[in-house]
Scaffold this motif. Structure first.
Motif, PDB file in Angstrom:
ATOM      1  N   LEU A 166       1.161  -1.381   0.136  1.00 40.57           N
ATOM      2  CA  LEU A 166       0.097   0.434  -0.237  1.00 40.57           C
ATOM      3  C   LEU A 166       0.816   0.739  -0.084  1.00 40.57           C
ATOM      4  CD1 LEU A 166      -2.697  -0.987   2.177  1.00 40.57           C
ATOM      5  CD2 LEU A 166      -2.923  -0.920   0.361  1.00 40.57           C
ATOM      6  N   TRP A 167       1.784   1.421   0.645  1.00 39.78           N
ATOM      7  CA  TRP A 167       2.919   2.313   0.969  1.00 39.78           C
ATOM      8  C   TRP A 167       3.111   2.494  -0.416  1.00 39.78           C
ATOM      9  CZ3 TRP A 167       5.618   2.004   6.231  1.00 39.78           C
ATOM     10  CH2 TRP A 167       5.776   3.629   6.604  1.00 39.78           C
ATOM     11  N   GLN A 168       3.746   1.810  -1.135  1.00 45.14           N
ATOM     12  CA  GLN A 168       4.321   1.817  -2.742  1.00 45.14           C
ATOM     13  C   GLN A 168       3.810   2.295  -3.690  1.00 45.14           C
ATOM     14  OE1 GLN A 168       6.673  -2.125  -3.169  1.00 45.14           O
ATOM     15  NE2 GLN A 168       6.743  -1.798  -1.690  1.00 45.14           N
ATOM     16  N   ARG A 169       2.070   1.771  -3.894  1.00 43.34           N
ATOM     17  CA  ARG A 169       0.954   2.417  -4.005  1.00 43.34           C
ATOM     18  C   ARG A 169       0.951   3.676  -3.468  1.00 43.34           C
ATOM     19  NH1 ARG A 169      -4.355  -1.276  -4.411  1.00 43.34           N
ATOM     20  NH2 ARG A 169      -5.201   0.132  -2.351  1.00 43.34           N
ATOM     21  N   ALA A 170       1.323   4.349  -3.067  1.00 44.15           N
ATOM     22  CA  ALA A 170       0.426   5.522  -2.703  1.00 44.15           C
ATOM     23  C   ALA A 170       1.619   6.628  -3.120  1.00 44.15           C
ATOM     24  CB  ALA A 170       0.598   5.591  -1.021  1.00 44.15           C
ATOM     25  N   GLU A 171       2.506   6.040  -2.279  1.00 41.60           N
ATOM     26  CA  GLU A 171       4.358   7.134  -3.244  1.00 41.60           C
ATOM     27  C   GLU A 171       3.530   7.367  -4.366  1.00 41.60           C
ATOM     28  OE1 GLU A 171       9.283   6.197  -4.653  1.00 41.60           O
ATOM     29  OE2 GLU A 171       7.974   4.852  -3.598  1.00 41.60           O
ATOM     30  N   THR A 172       3.675   6.070  -5.127  1.00 40.92           N
ATOM     31  CA  THR A 172       3.232   5.928  -7.390  1.00 40.92           C
ATOM     32  C   THR A 172       2.116   7.199  -7.524  1.00 40.92           C
ATOM     33  OG1 THR A 172       4.147   3.937  -7.301  1.00 40.92           O
ATOM     34  CG2 THR A 172       2.329   4.665  -8.828  1.00 40.92           C
ATOM     35  N   THR A 173       1.346   7.010  -6.609  1.00 37.43           N
ATOM     36  CA  THR A 173       0.011   7.781  -6.770  1.00 37.43           C
ATOM     37  C   THR A 173       0.906   9.751  -6.328  1.00 37.43           C
ATOM     38  OG1 THR A 173      -1.885   6.782  -6.594  1.00 37.43           O
ATOM     39  CG2 THR A 173      -2.407   8.806  -5.801  1.00 37.43           C
ATOM     40  N   PHE A 174       1.092   9.446  -5.203  1.00 36.71           N
ATOM     41  CA  PHE A 174       1.596  10.684  -4.943  1.00 36.71           C
ATOM     42  C   PHE A 174       2.365  11.395  -6.053  1.00 36.71           C
ATOM     43  CE2 PHE A 174       0.312  10.675   0.136  1.00 36.71           C
ATOM     44  CZ  PHE A 174      -1.309  10.586  -0.337  1.00 36.71           C
ATOM     45  N   ARG A 175       3.622  10.562  -6.530  1.00 39.20           N
ATOM     46  CA  ARG A 175       4.991  11.692  -7.906  1.00 39.20           C
ATOM     47  C   ARG A 175       3.636  11.587  -8.604  1.00 39.20           C
ATOM     48  NH1 ARG A 175       9.045  11.263  -5.818  1.00 39.20           N
ATOM     49  NH2 ARG A 175       9.981   9.366  -4.390  1.00 39.20           N
ATOM     50  N   GLU A 176       2.558  11.369  -9.004  1.00 39.26           N
ATOM     51  CA  GLU A 176       1.440  12.117  -9.827  1.00 39.26           C
ATOM     52  C   GLU A 176       1.307  13.876  -9.935  1.00 39.26           C
ATOM     53  OE1 GLU A 176      -1.537  10.627 -12.939  1.00 39.26           O
ATOM     54  OE2 GLU A 176      -0.822   8.970 -11.393  1.00 39.26           O
ATOM     55  N   HIS A 177       0.770  13.199  -8.127  1.00 38.16           N
ATOM     56  CA  HIS A 177      -0.417  14.231  -7.545  1.00 38.16           C
ATOM     57  C   HIS A 177       0.449  15.435  -7.218  1.00 38.16           C
ATOM     58  CE1 HIS A 177      -3.935  12.164  -9.932  1.00 38.16           C
ATOM     59  NE2 HIS A 177      -3.002  11.468  -9.448  1.00 38.16           N
ATOM     60  N   LEU A 178       0.977  15.567  -6.127  1.00 39.36           N
ATOM     61  CA  LEU A 178       1.593  16.307  -5.206  1.00 39.36           C
ATOM     62  C   LEU A 178       2.735  16.736  -5.886  1.00 39.36           C
ATOM     63  CD1 LEU A 178       1.622  14.306  -1.788  1.00 39.36           C
ATOM     64  CD2 LEU A 178       0.052  14.787  -2.754  1.00 39.36           C
ATOM     65  N   THR A 179       2.441  18.000  -6.037  1.00 39.17           N
ATOM     66  CA  THR A 179       2.907  19.103  -6.724  1.00 39.17           C
ATOM     67  C   THR A 179       4.164  20.201  -6.651  1.00 39.17           C
ATOM     68  OG1 THR A 179       1.764  19.672  -8.370  1.00 39.17           O
ATOM     69  CG2 THR A 179       2.684  17.410  -8.977  1.00 39.17           C
ATOM     70  N   ASP A 180       3.352  20.712  -4.369  1.00 41.29           N
ATOM     71  CA  ASP A 180       3.060  22.255  -4.565  1.00 41.29           C
ATOM     72  C   ASP A 180       3.897  21.977  -2.378  1.00 41.29           C
ATOM     73  OD1 ASP A 180       1.350  21.008  -2.392  1.00 41.29           O
ATOM     74  OD2 ASP A 180      -0.211  22.609  -3.093  1.00 41.29           O
TER      75      ASP A 180
END
Length: 544
Positions: A166-180
């Motif tokens: 789950l941690w790895q899946r979150a990292e993948t998602t966040f690298r796309e969406h967390l930009t600020d």
């Protein structure tokens, strides 16, 4: 017929039910369960064990919870003989900040509540939940309860397999969406080596340890009216957030009267709205009017699916903070409205729509002690790690519960400052209809939760499964419209029979979307506990 001490293990996990007399802790992480058990061994009660376990889970399962999230609890406090007592409800969900208004979001260009960043962040309730439970019902010192979690954060722990995934899946998602700037700290805190930790790798977080120490030393005050509140306020101001120190200072966890529905000689208890436990009760009320024989009967499964669709469509339309609901809990659970909804169930799959009655990432844990006290506790960041906002130097991941607010001014759950949104996390509790306590249960997982509650309750009461088998059993979930997700363990002929009735069946091979639960049932005669724990995660039960 409820037979919690049956030894049958008919489903794939083949875990055995767990029995104990003097205490039990069921949680989604072995280290957290053991910490709760150790608190019981030191003379703590079920409430103390729940707090210590919950605090540990914010460290070892940050993919589902953290001190920046919300919580709910159902607490059974027994009298001296353990056979009678009282059930108490705690609502520690947070309110929308004063500055978070529909007008402000419209001016910012939002047409719907976003999922990430500061905008969906409401006041977190978890620290207040721990402190309030300890104040009212705990036996041990509050700092003692948080000490094991502080040690885990400071010294570290090996990440368990499901959490690593789950941690790895979150990292993948966040690298796309967390930009600020508001969300940059997530990577520093939760991917300090440049990536999410793998299964078996050691992870530690000194920032989390210091935050937990501040919460422990102040009984939660630092988070709402002290140094932590000041740091949250400053970071929110610096990075465009709406949350302020005044919002935190004005927050108080709320004791509430649990709500219940009768079901075949039992009462199923839930937290009242703004929680969605009402959805489970509405579905069970509908299903009680049908004859239920076997679990794998196509007619039974079809009726379960239809009842859940009807109840959920009502819940999504009507549930919010109680004073903002157009229709009351009593009206939605009333006999007349239940009969009206039940009459809609025929031979074919419905396209669900809400009715009109007469006006009027999460973790779950269960604990029990030798005196008959029992706790059903749930806490959550909502979507995995939450909003992606991590307050620098604190390790506090802020949840994104405000995502559930509507921006439609005609909707009961429309955003308003100081309002609590529709809430997915729900603890459950079961008694006999005469009030005899049986025990806590829960199934975490967003909108899967009331669906999981209905299924495990029916597994216990209608199908005679023990707590472990009730959790092992394959699950289904309504996913909107006529779409049904169903675990691959269901018999293929049963799945085909549902498709022939018009259900859009999707057989799923990843069990993580079907919730993760725990359950403890107490035998009223012997006082012996029987526990079950979730085979879909790294869960365990620890006992005295």
């Amino acid at each position: 017929m409820l037979t919690p001490f049956s030894s049958a293990t008919p489903y794939a996990s083949q875990r055995s039910a767990t029995y104990a007399k003097h205490g039990m802790v069921a949680a989604s992480q072995p280290q957290a369960s053991q910490i709760g058990r150790d608190i019981l061994a030191r003379g703590g009660n079920a409430v103390d064990a729940a707090i210590a376990t919950a605090a540990a889970l914010t460290v070892v399962e940050p993919t589902g919870c953290g001190v920046g999230g919300d919580a709910f609890a159902l607490v059974w406090i027994a009298d001296k003989n353990g056979e009678t007592g009282a059930l108490h409800g705690l609502n520690a969900s947070g309110t929308a900040p004063a500055a978070l208004t529909p007008q402000a979001l419209a001016e910012a260009g939002f047409e719907a509540m976003p999922l990430y960043g500061w905008t969906p962040v409401t006041v977190p309730g978890i620290p207040a939940a721990w402190a309030e439970l300890s104040r009212r019902f705990g036996k041990l010192d509050f700092q003692t309860l948080l000490a094991p979690a502080i040690r885990l954060a400071r010294e570290g722990f090996p990440v368990s397999p499901v959490i690593a995934s789950l941690w790895q899946r979150a990292e993948t998602t966040f690298r796309e969406h967390l930009t600020d700037a508001a969300t940059a700290g997530w990577f520093e805190t939760f991917a300090p080596t440049g990536r999410a930790p793998r299964a078996g790798e050691w992870h530690r977080c000194e920032d989390q340890a210091r935050t937990l120490e501040a919460i422990a030393a102040s009984c939660g005050e630092s988070f709402y009216r002290g140094e932590l509140a000041e740091r949250i306020d400053a970071f929110s101001r610096d990075t465009g957030g709406y949350l302020r120190a005044a919002d935190l200072a004005g927050y108080q966890a709320e004791w509430v009267a649990p709500i219940a529905a009768d079901y075949r000689g039992h009462k199923v208890w839930e937290i009242p709205p703004n929680g969605q436990g009402l959805v489970a009760l509405m579905a069970l009320r509908i299903l009680e009017g049908f004859e239920i024989d076997s679990r794998d009967n196509p007619e039974v499964l079809h009726r379960q699916l239809e009842a859940m669709k009807l109840a959920y469509s009502d819940g999504q339309a009507h549930i919010t903070q109680p004073e903002h609901m157009t229709h009351s809990v009593a009206a939605l659970l009333g006999d007349a409205y239940t009969r009206k909804r039940r009459a809609l169930i025929g031979e074919r799959a419905l396209e669900p729509r809400p009715g009109t009655p007469q006006a009027g990432g999460t973790v779950y844990l269960a604990t029990a002690d030798s005196d008959g006290n029992m706790v059903s506790f749930i806490q959550s960041n909502y979507h995995g790690f939450g909003s992606g906002v991590v307050v620098p130097g604190t390790g506090i991941a802020m949840h994104n519960r405000g995502h559930d607010f509507s921006l439609d001014p005609t909707h009961d759950n429309v955003l308003a400052p100081g309002k609590k949104t529709f809430h997915t996390i729900i603890p459950g509790f079961l008694t006999r209809d005469n009030g005899t306590p049986l025990g806590p249960f829960g199934v975490m997982g967003g909108f899967m939760q009331p669906q999981g509650h209905v299924q495990v309750v029916m597994n216990l009461i209608d199908f005679g499964l023990n707590p472990q088998a009730a959790l092992d059993a394959p699950r289904w979930q309504w996913m909107g419209g006529k779409r049904i997700g169903i675990e691959h363990g269901y018999p293929a002929p049963l799945v085909r029979a549902m498709a022939e009735r018009g259900h859009d069946m999707r057989v799923e091979h990843d069990p993580r979307g079907f919730g993760r639960g725990q359950m403890i049932i107490r035998d009223p005669d012997s006082g012996i506990y029987c526990g079950g724990t979730e085979p879909r995660t790294d869960a365990s039960i620890a006992v005295l």
